[in-house]
Design a protein around this motif. Structure first.
Motif, PDB file in Angstrom:
ATOM      1  N   ALA A 462       0.829  -1.215   0.000  1.00 34.70           N
ATOM      2  CA  ALA A 462       0.000   0.000   0.000  1.00 34.70           C
ATOM      3  C   ALA A 462       0.860   1.260   0.000  1.00 34.70           C
ATOM      4  O   ALA A 462       0.530   2.242  -0.664  1.00 34.70           O
ATOM      5  N   PHE A 463       1.958   1.227   0.752  1.00 38.59           N
ATOM      6  CA  PHE A 463       2.776   2.439   0.864  1.00 38.59           C
ATOM      7  C   PHE A 463       3.991   2.401  -0.069  1.00 38.59           C
ATOM      8  O   PHE A 463       4.919   3.188   0.067  1.00 38.59           O
ATOM      9  N   GLU A 464       3.978   1.467  -1.016  1.00 37.16           N
ATOM     10  CA  GLU A 464       4.862   1.507  -2.187  1.00 37.16           C
ATOM     11  C   GLU A 464       6.346   1.477  -1.842  1.00 37.16           C
ATOM     12  O   GLU A 464       7.138   2.295  -2.301  1.00 37.16           O
ATOM     13  N   TRP A 465       6.701   0.513  -1.021  1.00 33.62           N
ATOM     14  CA  TRP A 465       8.072   0.285  -0.583  1.00 33.62           C
ATOM     15  C   TRP A 465       9.064   0.310  -1.752  1.00 33.62           C
ATOM     16  O   TRP A 465      10.103   0.977  -1.709  1.00 33.62           O
ATOM     17  N   ASP A 466       8.721  -0.446  -2.813  1.00 34.26           N
ATOM     18  CA  ASP A 466       9.641  -0.632  -3.946  1.00 34.26           C
ATOM     19  C   ASP A 466       9.917   0.662  -4.698  1.00 34.26           C
ATOM     20  O   ASP A 466      10.864   0.752  -5.450  1.00 34.26           O
ATOM     21  N   LYS A 467       9.062   1.666  -4.508  1.00 30.12           N
ATOM     22  CA  LYS A 467       9.254   2.913  -5.252  1.00 30.12           C
ATOM     23  C   LYS A 467       9.888   4.011  -4.400  1.00 30.12           C
ATOM     24  O   LYS A 467       9.984   5.149  -4.824  1.00 30.12           O
ATOM     25  N   LYS A 468      10.285   3.663  -3.167  1.00 28.67           N
ATOM     26  CA  LYS A 468      10.745   4.707  -2.257  1.00 28.67           C
ATOM     27  C   LYS A 468      12.242   4.640  -1.950  1.00 28.67           C
ATOM     28  O   LYS A 468      12.865   3.585  -2.110  1.00 28.67           O
ATOM     29  N   THR A 469      12.771   5.744  -1.495  1.00 27.12           N
ATOM     30  CA  THR A 469      14.185   5.811  -1.115  1.00 27.12           C
ATOM     31  C   THR A 469      14.335   5.179   0.283  1.00 27.12           C
ATOM     32  O   THR A 469      13.360   5.085   1.031  1.00 27.12           O
ATOM     33  N   PRO A 470      15.569   4.754   0.630  1.00 23.75           N
ATOM     34  CA  PRO A 470      15.778   4.183   1.966  1.00 23.75           C
ATOM     35  C   PRO A 470      15.286   5.119   3.075  1.00 23.75           C
ATOM     36  O   PRO A 470      14.724   4.664   4.067  1.00 23.75           O
ATOM     37  N   GLU A 471      15.441   6.421   2.896  1.00 27.09           N
ATOM     38  CA  GLU A 471      14.984   7.387   3.894  1.00 27.09           C
ATOM     39  C   GLU A 471      13.451   7.339   4.025  1.00 27.09           C
ATOM     40  O   GLU A 471      12.911   7.296   5.127  1.00 27.09           O
ATOM     41  N   GLN A 472      12.773   7.320   2.885  1.00 27.28           N
ATOM     42  CA  GLN A 472      11.295   7.287   2.901  1.00 27.28           C
ATOM     43  C   GLN A 472      10.767   5.963   3.452  1.00 27.28           C
ATOM     44  O   GLN A 472       9.705   5.913   4.055  1.00 27.28           O
ATOM     45  N   ARG A 473      11.541   4.892   3.250  1.00 27.35           N
ATOM     46  CA  ARG A 473      11.080   3.575   3.700  1.00 27.35           C
ATOM     47  C   ARG A 473      10.951   3.502   5.218  1.00 27.35           C
ATOM     48  O   ARG A 473      10.190   2.688   5.739  1.00 27.35           O
ATOM     49  N   LYS A 474      11.701   4.376   5.898  1.00 26.75           N
ATOM     50  CA  LYS A 474      11.608   4.391   7.370  1.00 26.75           C
ATOM     51  C   LYS A 474      10.197   4.728   7.833  1.00 26.75           C
ATOM     52  O   LYS A 474       9.805   4.379   8.940  1.00 26.75           O
ATOM     53  N   GLY A 475       9.435   5.419   6.996  1.00 32.98           N
ATOM     54  CA  GLY A 475       8.066   5.818   7.366  1.00 32.98           C
ATOM     55  C   GLY A 475       7.039   4.737   7.071  1.00 32.98           C
ATOM     56  O   GLY A 475       5.850   4.960   7.234  1.00 32.98           O
ATOM     57  N   ILE A 476       7.473   3.555   6.615  1.00 29.12           N
ATOM     58  CA  ILE A 476       6.522   2.509   6.231  1.00 29.12           C
ATOM     59  C   ILE A 476       6.470   1.405   7.284  1.00 29.12           C
ATOM     60  O   ILE A 476       7.494   0.818   7.641  1.00 29.12           O
ATOM     61  N   LEU A 477       5.279   1.119   7.781  1.00 28.01           N
ATOM     62  CA  LEU A 477       5.093   0.008   8.702  1.00 28.01           C
ATOM     63  C   LEU A 477       4.567  -1.183   7.892  1.00 28.01           C
ATOM     64  O   LEU A 477       4.120  -1.016   6.773  1.00 28.01           O
ATOM     65  N   ASN A 478       4.631  -2.382   8.458  1.00 24.65           N
ATOM     66  CA  ASN A 478       4.152  -3.554   7.733  1.00 24.65           C
ATOM     67  C   ASN A 478       2.992  -4.197   8.498  1.00 24.65           C
ATOM     68  O   ASN A 478       3.199  -5.007   9.398  1.00 24.65           O
ATOM     69  N   LEU A 479       1.776  -3.793   8.128  1.00 23.64           N
ATOM     70  CA  LEU A 479       0.599  -4.195   8.898  1.00 23.64           C
ATOM     71  C   LEU A 479      -0.512  -4.712   7.987  1.00 23.64           C
ATOM     72  O   LEU A 479      -0.545  -4.388   6.792  1.00 23.64           O
ATOM     73  N   VAL A 480      -1.375  -5.548   8.546  1.00 21.63           N
ATOM     74  CA  VAL A 480      -2.666  -5.833   7.916  1.00 21.63           C
ATOM     75  C   VAL A 480      -3.730  -5.322   8.877  1.00 21.63           C
ATOM     76  O   VAL A 480      -3.688  -5.613  10.070  1.00 21.63           O
ATOM     77  N   ARG A 481      -4.653  -4.549   8.328  1.00 16.48           N
ATOM     78  CA  ARG A 481      -5.643  -3.901   9.190  1.00 16.48           C
ATOM     79  C   ARG A 481      -7.026  -4.547   9.085  1.00 16.48           C
ATOM     80  O   ARG A 481      -7.506  -4.814   7.982  1.00 16.48           O
ATOM     81  N   PHE A 482      -7.615  -4.772  10.238  1.00  8.17           N
ATOM     82  CA  PHE A 482      -9.018  -5.186  10.326  1.00  8.17           C
ATOM     83  C   PHE A 482      -9.780  -4.002  10.906  1.00  8.17           C
ATOM     84  O   PHE A 482      -9.788  -3.801  12.120  1.00  8.17           O
ATOM     85  N   ALA A 483     -10.375  -3.200  10.035  1.00  7.26           N
ATOM     86  CA  ALA A 483     -11.139  -2.039  10.504  1.00  7.26           C
ATOM     87  C   ALA A 483     -12.564  -2.498  10.800  1.00  7.26           C
ATOM     88  O   ALA A 483     -13.172  -3.204  10.001  1.00  7.26           O
ATOM     89  N   ILE A 484     -13.079  -2.102  11.939  1.00  3.64           N
ATOM     90  CA  ILE A 484     -14.367  -2.633  12.400  1.00  3.64           C
ATOM     91  C   ILE A 484     -15.456  -1.581  12.252  1.00  3.64           C
ATOM     92  O   ILE A 484     -15.419  -0.539  12.924  1.00  3.64           O
ATOM     93  N   PRO A 485     -16.424  -1.824  11.363  1.00  2.93           N
ATOM     94  CA  PRO A 485     -17.537  -0.884  11.251  1.00  2.93           C
ATOM     95  C   PRO A 485     -18.285  -0.806  12.577  1.00  2.93           C
ATOM     96  O   PRO A 485     -18.339  -1.789  13.314  1.00  2.93           O
ATOM     97  N   ARG A 486     -18.828   0.360  12.889  1.00  2.00           N
ATOM     98  CA  ARG A 486     -19.470   0.548  14.190  1.00  2.00           C
ATOM     99  C   ARG A 486     -20.923   0.069  14.178  1.00  2.00           C
ATOM    100  O   ARG A 486     -21.632   0.285  13.203  1.00  2.00           O
TER     101      ARG A 486
END
Ligand SMILES: *Cc1c(COP(=O)(O)O)cnc(C)c1O
Length: 537
Positions: A462-486
């Motif tokens: 989602a945050f396009e790791w392969d297209k980013k510089t090593p500096e920008q990659r620091k801002g990327i976490l590796n998560l799968v999200r389960f968002a819960i509708p209310r």
């Protein structure tokens, strides 16, 4: 005899009024649909799902009061009555604390006293806050309705970008945030500015699952030292705006403390830089402050919200979050505040925003929304600050995280406000997973295929790791999200999801790598590119 709260099971807080039945769909049918939709979670037909955790955005159930309010919706082109009601609701919720005026009741109760309606709603004069009224909104517009949160972001950044460019065509501009949401990041980048993530240093620290009811480390905070470093490094002139996202969706939905809000506000003020909230889940964030921050347990949610917003100069908001409504967004800024002063030297910034709003979304009294939707948002604002609702909401998210962690599935703890996040690196520990083989996406594909459950990778794909510089990659976490509708799911849904996720965890060796088969270089590609799972086992 034990009291109801001593029974050690949650006390029910609501009853269902309307029910939607799921369809019986086979694994083969889901497989066919996955293939035909290029394995993109966003393209899979929702009607074929059993559980949908793709997003909590606009997907919540409205309350009976909101459904009833739809009939009061006014579809007039100019100044529909809901417009006045919504502006008053925004003042009530964000600025009036324990003294809301609730002028909305005049409309809902069919008030016929025209003098009263004129004085309290239609011609009401107001200035100096987030929502000017009467002549002041015409002279200095500062409240903008739009269809979604991202439209508010687009409105804001596309309007300030040319102003900044004119000021200094060669300068680079940076927008720090405790965690930019994907559309915020994309809107900033699309307007030639640089989004910067200043996550809290404790984000990945371990947290004992049995302490979730007792304490909270506010992992959504902004790293204030990093903020000062960023300002000093880039220069004050290069930071047009500081953003705080409450709760911090990108950082696992973690809350931000009032202490942090105060500290960031103090820094922003000392450099005369406007501070904005991305206020998407303000009510859930306020609940965390009440439950866990010292000194706030006796404060009402409305008092806390008022204090939170007293420290900022403006906010963008998606009314699709916090269970507010199914559609809507807004941009609000403080009348004659820092933002106004900094961006109005060459013409009123409010007027420029209003021109763009009319050009792209509709005139200011409906902003691309139906009168019905506007009414449901206004009522929704009062619904979501109810403490009993918030307590149950947060409890359910916590229940989901707790049940997963009891099965040893690695989730980010404590649970955030709207979603449970799997720590993908830990989930695949001991396998041959690599950061750029998008195994988190493979997990979502298998979960959908086998069990009819939809979730979303928010990581290197989602945050396009392969297209980013090593500096920008620091801002990327590796998560799968389960968002819960209310107000949509109950414990039976949570239990089914936990069983399915646990089964995949035990079979993680078999989860495929994923390749981007089409459109790897598209902007915001997780919404539009094609994927292909690579099965080796
Ligand atoms: C959803 C969201 C947005 C964008 O809102 P939309 O209504 O989906 O356009 C912005 N920021 C955060 C934190 C969000 O969760």
């Amino acid at each position: 005899m034990k009291s109801m709260n001593e029974l050690n099971v949650p006390v029910p807080t609501k009853r269902s009024l309307v029910v939607r039945n799921n369809k019986e769909v086979t694994k083969e049918q889901r497989e066919t649909a996955l293939k035909e939709t290029e394995y993109s979670m966003f393209s899979f037909p929702a009607d074929m799902l059993i559980l949908d955790f793709l997003s909590d955005s606009g997907s919540s159930s409205m309350t009976d009061l909101q459904w009833a309010s739809l009939f009061h919706g006014d579809e007039s082109y100019g100044r529909n009555k809901g417009y006045y009601v919504l502006l008053e609701a925004v003042r009530d919720i964000f600025e009036r604390g324990n003294e809301p005026k609730k002028s909305i009741n005049l409309i809902l109760s069919g008030e016929t006293n025209v003098k009263k309606l004129m004085e309290e709603l239609y011609l009401k004069s107001h200035e100096g806050g987030f929502v000017n009224g009467g002549i002041h909104q015409l002279a200095r517009p500062n409240a903008f309705l739009v269809p979604q949160g991202r439209c508010a972001e687009h409105l804001l950044f596309s309007t300030i970008a040319p102003i900044l460019k004119e000021r200094d065509p060669n300068n680079a501009y940076y927008i720090p945030n405790n965690g930019h949401f994907d559309t915020t990041e994309a809107n900033i980048a699309a307007n030639g500015m640089c989004p910067v993530n200043l996550f809290s240093a404790n984000l990945f620290e371990d947290f004992p699952s049995d302490q979730m009811d007792v304490k909270n480390p506010f992992k959504g905070n902004m790293d204030s030292k990093e903020l000062i470093n960023c300002i000093e490094d880039k220069g004050v002139e290069s930071i047009p705006l500081i953003y705080l996202t409450i709760t911090n969706n990108t950082a696992a939905g973690q809350p931000v403390s009032l202490k942090n809000i105060k500290a960031i506000s103090k820094i922003a003020n000392s450099y005369n830089i406007p501070l904005f909230f991305d206020a998407c889940r303000f009510a859930e964030n306020a609940f965390f402050i009440k439950a866990f921050e010292e000194g706030y347990s006796n404060h009402s949610i409305l008092e806390i919200v008022k204090e939170m917003f007293s420290y900022v100069d403006g906010f963008t908001i998606s009314f699709k979050k916090d269970g507010l409504a199914n559609i809507g967004g807004g941009l609000f800024f403080r009348d004659r505040g820092i933002f106004y002063e900094k961006f109005s030297n060459n013409g009123n910034i409010g007027t420029k925003l209003k021109e763009k709003q009319i050009l792209t979304f509709g005139n200011d009294s409906y902003g691309g929304l139906s009168g019905r939707a506007i009414m449901s948002i206004a009522v929704g604002l009062y619904e979501v600050v109810k403490e009993q609702y918030l307590a149950e909401r947060i409890r359910q998210v916590r229940e989901f995280a707790l049940k997963l962690s009891q099965k040893r599935v690695p989730v980010i703890l404590p649970a955030g406000g709207h979603a449970v996040y799997i720590n993908v690196a830990k989930f695949f520990e001991g396998t041959d997973m690599k950061i750029d083989d998008f195994r988190g996406v493979g997990f979502t594909i298998e979960l959908l295929k086998h069990y009819g459950i939809r979730a979303c990778e928010l990581g290197p794909f989602a945050f396009e790791w392969d297209k980013k510089t090593p500096e920008q990659r620091k801002g990327i976490l590796n998560l799968v999200r389960f968002a819960i509708p209310r107000n949509v799911y109950d414990s039976s849904h949570i239990d089914y999801a936990v069983a399915a996720i646990t089964e995949l965890y035990h079979n993680r060796e078999k989860i495929p790598k994923v390749e981007v088969s089409r459109g790897a270089n598209l902007r915001l590609r997780h919404f539009q590119s094609g994927l292909k799972p690579i099965y080796t086992k």
